[in-house]
Motif scaffolding. Structure first.
Motif, short mmCIF file in Angstrom:
data_model
loop_
_atom_site.label_atom_id
_atom_site.label_comp_id
_atom_site.label_asym_id
_atom_site.label_seq_id
_atom_site.Cartn_x
_atom_site.Cartn_y
_atom_site.Cartn_z
N THR A 155 0.83 -1.20 0.00
CA THR A 155 0.00 0.00 0.00
C THR A 155 0.87 1.25 0.00
O THR A 155 0.61 2.21 -0.75
CB THR A 155 -0.93 0.01 1.22
N ASN A 168 0.86 3.88 -3.11
CA ASN A 168 0.45 5.26 -2.84
C ASN A 168 1.59 6.24 -3.11
O ASN A 168 1.36 7.35 -3.62
CB ASN A 168 -0.01 5.41 -1.39
N ARG A 220 -0.54 5.60 -7.03
CA ARG A 220 -1.49 4.57 -7.46
C ARG A 220 -2.25 4.05 -6.25
O ARG A 220 -1.73 4.00 -5.14
CB ARG A 220 -0.77 3.39 -8.14
N ASP A 221 -3.49 3.62 -6.48
CA ASP A 221 -4.25 2.93 -5.45
C ASP A 221 -3.87 1.45 -5.48
O ASP A 221 -3.69 0.86 -6.55
CB ASP A 221 -5.76 3.07 -5.69
N TYR A 222 -3.77 0.87 -4.30
CA TYR A 222 -3.36 -0.53 -4.23
C TYR A 222 -4.56 -1.45 -4.30
O TYR A 222 -5.43 -1.45 -3.43
CB TYR A 222 -2.60 -0.78 -2.93
#
Length: 448
Positions: free
Chosen positions: A95, A99, A103-105
């Protein structure tokens, strides 16, 4: 406002008591005694010791990215960045990395390989910055002898860390979640670099200098032994090379490198080299060819003259320039080490891996200075030719013993006697064992 960060730290269950103290002090200094910290303030605070790219990546985590970007972050978020990078589980570390890279995980999101590479290069660059400014005695010894931390080699270190996400032949433009999860979970060097970087950025200090040396430096930088008497030592490898290579040695050999041989200092003589490396325990041989390629091998056992191959599957081959790569043993055969000279029926020289005339590394005994590296080598996994050309001239060759030098039989006996003299309990146990053997009628073997 001076106690605000202390109160916030005390409420943060992620931190132990010492960490609360150090992180509170860092937060207070960067935020100017506020309960929140602004992006420009933390970047300014970290400025001298952090690669600008890493500063931006960490800002993404702290302050968000895209439409969710905020002007400030609170202490909890500030602490999460530290904790997740230092001791987070794989999901927390994933995560944090996602981040940080904007980017979103989730399982469906892939990361561009180039972005991952730049992140690792920024991490390696920051680590070397910290290393070079460290007061660590062992690090300063390397630096004073010409091991510089050159930008191109530091960049290659970051590239090598990123490339280990999969085999070279499998590298593509993007990395999927499964590859990244395995990489984050298992890459020891990535974790060590991150730990050192975040301990320094957050001002978390150890209680004593000895603990600081162990936690921050020892795992990555060995102590050099034998260089003090060499005022004009001709260094041809880099701090970044030492970090990369030492991280792949067995842990028992990572704390010390013992200088054994240099073709520039001791002369271009196979006999001299052999005499200086025999019975010295595990070692690394490092070669620079006439095209500037740097490569070598880790020999897990002492070098010895003989007509047969021998060695351990802990051995590996490696390259340091132009790329840093490790080629571990396949266990297909035991052709890890061979050294011989003055024979008429067998090749005279030093070999690591492969077969006679097709070795992963071959160093000729006579004339010394000639070598070769085969196109393929079944002894080592993923192997690619190490040198620029199959046959090469040696520009530089050096050998380092790694870890402590093994004791001779005489030294081992003297140590045991010394232990008995200073340890009455051990001596009593041996005496009791002797009486037991006598009472049971067990006769000692006759002397030879």
């Amino acid at each position: 406002m001076g106690n605000t960060s202390k109160k916030l730290a005390a409420k943060c269950t992620l931190l132990d008591r010492d960490e609360q103290k150090y992180l509170a002090a860092t937060f207070r200094a960067a935020s100017k005694n506020s309960d929140k910290i602004r992006e420009e303030d933390i970047i300014r605070y970290w400025g001298p010791q952090i690669d600008p790219r890493l500063a931006q990546y960490l800002s993404n985590f702290l302050f968000g990215y895209g439409t969710r970007k905020t002007q400030s972050c609170d202490f909890q978020r500030f602490a999460e960045l530290y904790v997740y990078n230092l001791r987070g589980n794989s999901d927390e570390r994933m995560t944090t990395m996602y981040n940080s890279l904007g980017r979103d995980y989730n399982n469906a999101v892939e990361l561009p390989y180039q972005l991952l590479r730049e992140y690792c290069e920024a991490l390696a660059s920051t680590y070397i910055k910290i290393l070079k400014s460290s007061s660590s005695r062992r690090t300063q010894k390397w630096i004073k002898k010409g091991f510089k931390g050159k930008a191109s080699h530091v960049q290659a270190l970051g590239e090598a860390v990123a490339a280990s996400v999969c085999d070279d032949d499998s590298l593509s433009d993007s990395c999927n979640n499964g590859q990244l999860y395995c990489w984050v979970s298992s890459n020891v060097l990535l974790k060590q670099l991150s730990e050192t970087v975040f301990v320094n950025l957050y001002g978390v200090e150890r209680k004593t200098e000895e603990e600081s040396e162990c936690s921050m430096v020892q795992a990555l930088m060995p102590s050099p032994e034998g260089l003090d008497a060499m005022p004009d030592y001709p260094a041809f490898i880099d701090l970044a090379h030492i970090v990369w290579l030492n991280a792949h040695l067995p842990q028992k050999h990572q704390h010390k490198w013992r200088f054994l041989f240099s073709s520039h200092i001791h002369g271009e003589s196979f006999s001299t080299m052999a005499g200086r490396i025999i019975d010295q325990g595990a070692s690394v041989i490092i070669i620079e060819d006439n095209s500037g390629y740097i490569f070598g091998g880790y020999a897990a056992e002492s070098w010895a003259m003989g007509a047969s191959f021998y060695g351990s599957d802990e051995s590996f081959l490696f390259t340091l320039h132009p790329k840093m790569r490790i080629y571990p043993a396949t266990t297909y055969n035991n052709h890890y080490q061979y050294m011989n000279r003055d024979t008429k029926t067998l090749p005279n020289g030093l070999l690591m891996g492969g077969q006679f005339n097709f070795g992963g590394i071959w160093v000729n005994a006579d004339p010394f200075g000639e070598g070769s590296s085969a196109e393929s080598c079944s002894s080592y996994r993923g192997y690619k030719r190490l040198s620029k050309e199959p046959a090469f001239r040696i520009r530089s060759l050096e050998v380092w013993g790694v870890g402590d030098k093994p004791l001779t039989v005489k030294e081992s006996d003297e140590r045991d006697l010394s232990v008995l003299d200073t340890n009455p309990e051990a001596k009593a146990i041996l005496d009791m064992a002797g009486r037991t053997r006598h009472s049971e009628g067990i006769r000692e073997p006759p002397p030879l």
